[in-house]
Design a protein around this motif. Structure first.
Motif, short mmCIF file in Angstrom:
data_model
loop_
_atom_site.label_atom_id
_atom_site.label_comp_id
_atom_site.label_asym_id
_atom_site.label_seq_id
_atom_site.Cartn_x
_atom_site.Cartn_y
_atom_site.Cartn_z
N ALA A 174 -10.11 -7.11 -4.38
CA ALA A 174 -10.67 -7.83 -3.21
C ALA A 174 -12.18 -8.12 -3.64
O ALA A 174 -12.61 -9.31 -3.54
N PHE A 183 -6.52 -2.17 -4.54
CA PHE A 183 -7.00 -3.21 -3.53
C PHE A 183 -8.37 -3.61 -3.50
O PHE A 183 -8.64 -4.90 -3.39
N TRP A 213 -8.67 -13.54 0.65
CA TRP A 213 -7.48 -12.65 0.48
C TRP A 213 -6.98 -12.69 1.94
O TRP A 213 -7.45 -12.86 2.82
N ILE A 214 -5.47 -12.42 2.03
CA ILE A 214 -4.81 -12.49 3.25
C ILE A 214 -4.15 -11.14 3.39
O ILE A 214 -3.38 -10.62 2.60
N GLN A 215 -4.38 -10.72 4.74
CA GLN A 215 -3.55 -9.16 4.98
C GLN A 215 -2.47 -9.60 6.23
O GLN A 215 -3.31 -10.12 7.25
N PHE A 216 -1.44 -9.26 6.26
CA PHE A 216 -0.34 -9.29 7.32
C PHE A 216 -0.22 -8.09 7.88
O PHE A 216 -0.16 -6.91 7.21
N LYS A 217 -0.45 -7.64 9.10
CA LYS A 217 -0.14 -6.54 9.75
C LYS A 217 1.17 -6.35 10.41
O LYS A 217 1.74 -7.41 11.06
N CYS A 236 0.80 -1.12 -0.05
CA CYS A 236 -0.09 -0.02 0.10
C CYS A 236 0.96 1.26 -0.05
O CYS A 236 1.57 1.48 1.03
#
Length: 55
Positions: free
Chosen positions: A45, A41, A51-55, A16
């Motif tokens: 989406a 995005f 979908w996978i999001q990592f923080k 992003c």
């Protein structure tokens, strides 16, 4: 190196642009990551099964 392995399997790694700039990352040198905005995005989406999001 783990991110590079994912990229070698043709998995899109997206960064992003807003989050990158907020954290002071050099968006001109992102390695295996492609720069994307919120609109991209949202579009991806809406077409994805999951979908996978990592923080």
């Amino acid at each position: 190196s783990l991110w590079q392995q994912l990229a070698e399997k043709n998995i899109n790694l997206m960064l992003c642009v807003t989050a990158a700039e907020k954290r002071g990352l050099d968006i001109k040198n992102t390695g295996a990551f492609a720069i994307a905005g919120l609109a991209e995005f949202a579009m991806l989406a809406s077409e994805a099964d999951k979908w996978i999001q990592f923080k």
